[in-house]
Design a protein around this motif. Structure first.
Motif, short mmCIF file in Angstrom:
data_model
loop_
_atom_site.label_atom_id
_atom_site.label_comp_id
_atom_site.label_asym_id
_atom_site.label_seq_id
_atom_site.Cartn_x
_atom_site.Cartn_y
_atom_site.Cartn_z
N THR A 248 -2.38 8.14 0.96
CA THR A 248 -3.52 8.29 0.04
C THR A 248 -4.45 9.42 0.51
O THR A 248 -4.84 10.28 -0.29
CB THR A 248 -4.32 6.96 -0.06
OG1 THR A 248 -3.40 5.90 -0.29
CG2 THR A 248 -5.34 7.01 -1.20
N ARG B 114 -10.87 2.48 -2.62
CA ARG B 114 -10.13 2.61 -1.37
C ARG B 114 -9.94 1.25 -0.70
O ARG B 114 -10.85 0.42 -0.71
CB ARG B 114 -10.85 3.58 -0.42
CG ARG B 114 -10.88 5.02 -0.90
CD ARG B 114 -9.52 5.59 -1.24
NE ARG B 114 -8.53 5.47 -0.16
CZ ARG B 114 -8.33 6.35 0.79
NH1 ARG B 114 -9.05 7.47 0.80
NH2 ARG B 114 -7.42 6.17 1.71
N GLY B 115 -8.78 1.07 -0.14
CA GLY B 115 -8.47 -0.21 0.51
C GLY B 115 -8.19 -1.31 -0.50
O GLY B 115 -8.13 -2.48 -0.16
N GLY B 116 -7.98 -0.93 -1.76
CA GLY B 116 -7.89 -1.91 -2.83
C GLY B 116 -6.62 -2.74 -2.92
O GLY B 116 -6.51 -3.63 -3.76
N SER B 117 -5.66 -2.50 -2.03
CA SER B 117 -4.41 -3.26 -2.13
C SER B 117 -4.60 -4.74 -1.82
O SER B 117 -3.91 -5.59 -2.39
CB SER B 117 -3.34 -2.68 -1.19
OG SER B 117 -2.97 -1.40 -1.65
N GLU C 299 1.06 4.53 -4.09
CA GLU C 299 1.57 3.18 -4.33
C GLU C 299 2.69 3.18 -5.36
O GLU C 299 3.59 2.34 -5.29
CB GLU C 299 0.43 2.26 -4.78
CG GLU C 299 -0.36 1.60 -3.64
CD GLU C 299 -1.32 2.53 -2.93
OE1 GLU C 299 -1.47 3.71 -3.34
OE2 GLU C 299 -1.94 2.09 -1.94
N PHE D 154 -3.61 -1.46 -5.27
CA PHE D 154 -4.59 -0.39 -5.46
C PHE D 154 -4.66 0.17 -6.87
O PHE D 154 -5.71 0.60 -7.32
CB PHE D 154 -4.29 0.70 -4.43
CG PHE D 154 -5.10 1.96 -4.44
CD1 PHE D 154 -6.49 1.93 -4.31
CD2 PHE D 154 -4.47 3.20 -4.53
CE1 PHE D 154 -7.22 3.12 -4.27
CE2 PHE D 154 -5.19 4.39 -4.49
CZ PHE D 154 -6.57 4.34 -4.35
N SER E 92 0.85 -1.19 0.00
CA SER E 92 0.00 0.00 0.00
C SER E 92 0.89 1.24 0.00
O SER E 92 2.10 1.14 0.17
CB SER E 92 -0.85 0.05 1.27
OG SER E 92 -1.84 -0.91 1.26
N ALA E 93 0.27 2.39 -0.09
CA ALA E 93 0.97 3.65 0.06
C ALA E 93 1.46 3.76 1.51
O ALA E 93 0.89 3.16 2.41
CB ALA E 93 0.04 4.80 -0.27
N1 ASP Z 1 -3.67 3.20 -0.35
C1 ASP Z 1 -5.01 2.83 -0.70
C2 ASP Z 1 -5.97 3.38 0.34
O1 ASP Z 1 -5.55 3.98 1.31
C3 ASP Z 1 -5.18 1.38 -0.90
C4 ASP Z 1 -4.86 0.50 0.28
O2 ASP Z 1 -4.20 0.92 1.22
O3 ASP Z 1 -5.29 -0.66 0.28
O4 ASP Z 1 -7.15 3.24 0.17
#
Ligand code: ASP
Ligand code: MG
Length: 456
Positions: A43, A196-199, A117, A182, A37-38
């Motif tokens: 993000t 969001r949260g796609g990693s 990312e 992501f 992830s970032a």
């Molecule tokens: N960096 C992205 C987010 O904060 C993806 C992730 O962390 O999964 O949504």
């Protein structure tokens, strides 16, 4: 090959990245592909810069961006600082452009948020090399092909899997492969993101594409627990859980795993492990296609807090048809998802999580029904495979909940959950009672019985 995914907090600093390198180093013979992830909250910070730029706060946006640049610099190996600078120069250009335009499209949101990312993957690849471990950086945008629904793009599986299968094994044979989560790109090569949260989703896609032995999701918790630690501390770690149960928990608000992660992995029967990067020796939670046979019918208790219950009643609808359709049409038109539904001939009770459009919805429903709205409710779900075939679960649950006012009850069509709606104020009490009922005796195959923490 295995896929190891590390979230934002696992790569939030040079020190945290150092832990990641050690964890991966201990598994080099399994030929890891690392998905990151970032770094930290990057993000969110990038999106904040973009918002400021669009809303006329150009200088403030650029100042915040400078802060983010410093943070990346401070936490990166020397080798990549030049590349990081080039990325930030490009970002500054984009922000200036946005401030001139004064508007942001989903496509430009993706262009900006993808930088998190893009950079973290460069930084982590360099951190491996700094420690003398062969590693290559792979731009995820060359691998993950998506449609053009920017900010929520859907992977085009056939093409994506083809690309991953062609590139990853070759690179992984030479050293650790590091790829950003992501992000992806459309067929035309425009940067996109998976939401969001796609990693986690990226990791599952990568694993599915190469037929990985295992997908490891490294996070900052020990795995899935028998209850939400924010509601009730002292829950036990669940060692093995089925995909269906894990997805059900995620839908009910468990924060550990993004539900979509499950899909590409389920299809290929690849186990997914949840592991703690701060405590890498804890075995975590293994999510498998089919759950183990267990003496414990319930695997975990999930909660969705602060939801709204709506009851709708219309005596005019007695023996008439079309009542349900009329009700749900209204929710649909207002794009408001409904979570739980219970019905009788002339009344329907349902819950919604997002109450933003509720006033308008209620006004429309009142044209043909009596409507009662109760905010401050909570949904508590007992989750376990095959609940429909087990005897006595409901009896035990109601016995345990004696003294808690239950407003709605539903046993899901999936046979995976028995859910209750209660007042949010009763959640801690209810979860405590249910937990004592269902998790006092534990099957050691399925639960961690060693780390016996006292229930608060
Ligand atoms: N960096 C992205 C987010 O904060 C993806 C992730 O962390 O999964 O949504
Ligand atoms: Mg995450």
């Amino acid at each position: 090959m295995i896929v190891m995914k590390f979230g934002g907090s696992s790569v939030e600093s040079a020190e945290a990245i150092g832990r990641v390198v050690s964890i991966v180093e201990a598994r080099l013979e399994r030929r890891p592909v690392v998905v990151v992830s970032a770094m930290g909250k990057t993000t969110n910070r990038l999106l904040e810069c973009a918002r400021l730029a669009v809303e006329g706060g150009r200088e403030e946006a650029l100042a915040k961006l400078a802060g983010l640049r410093e943070f990346h610099h401070a936490e990166s190996p020397e080798e990549v600082r030049g590349a990081i600078d080039a990325h930030f120069d490009e970002l500054a250009e984009l922000l200036r452009g946005l401030s001139v335009l004064g508007e942001m499209t989903p496509r430009s949101v993706d262009a900006i948020s993808a930088f998190g990312e893009r950079m973290s993957s460069l930084v982590v690849a360099a951190a491996f090399r700094q420690r003398g471990i062969a590693a290559s950086h792979l731009d995820a945008r060359e691998m993950i092909v998506t449609d053009d629904r920017h900010t929520q793009a859907a992977p085009q599986y056939a093409e994506t899997y083809e690309r991953l299968a062609a590139r990853l094994p070759v690179l992984a044979a030479r050293g650790v492969v590091v790829m950003g989560g992501f992000i992806g790109a459309t067929r035309a090569g425009v940067t996109s993101t998976l939401g969001r949260g796609g990693s986690d989703f990226s990791a599952a896609i990568a694993g599915a594409g190469i037929g990985a032995e295992e997908i490891q999701i490294w996070t900052d918790v020990d795995g899935m627990l028998t209850c939400d630690p924010r509601v009730l501390p002292g829950g036990r770690r669940v060692r093995v859980i089925s995909f269906a149960e894990a997805a059900e928990l995620a839908y009910f608000g468990a924060k550990v795993l993004h539900p979509s992660t499950v899909l590409p992995a389920v299809e290929k029967q690849i186990p997914v492990l949840i592991l703690n990067s701060r405590r890498p020796d804890v075995e975590g939670t293994r999510i498998v296609a089919r759950g183990a046979e267990s003496a414990n019918p319930i695997k975990s208790i999930a909660c969705k807090r602060n939801i709204t219950a709506v009851s709708i009643k219309s005596t005019r609808m007695l023996m008439a048809h079309g009542f349900l359709r009329r009700i749900f049409e209204v929710f649909d038109r207002h794009e408001t998802p409904v979570d739980m539904v219970t019905t009788s001939e002339v009344s329907v009770s349902l819950t919604v999580d997002n109450a933003a459009r509720l006033e308008a919805i209620v006004a429309e429903l009142r044209a043909f029904a009596e409507v009662n709205v109760q905010a401050g409710q909570a949904l508590v779900a007992l989750v376990g495979d095959g609940l429909g075939e087990r005897k006595g679960i409901a009896g035990r649950a109601f016995q345990a909940l004696n003294g808690v006012n239950v407003r709605m009850i539903s046993q899901g069509a999936s046979q995976l959950n028995l859910s209750f709606v209660i007042a949010d104020a009763d959640v801690a009490k209810a979860v405590g009672l249910l937990h004592a009922e269902f998790f006092t005796e534990l099957d050691p195959k399925v639960f961690d019985v060693a780390a016996r923490e006292a229930l608060a």
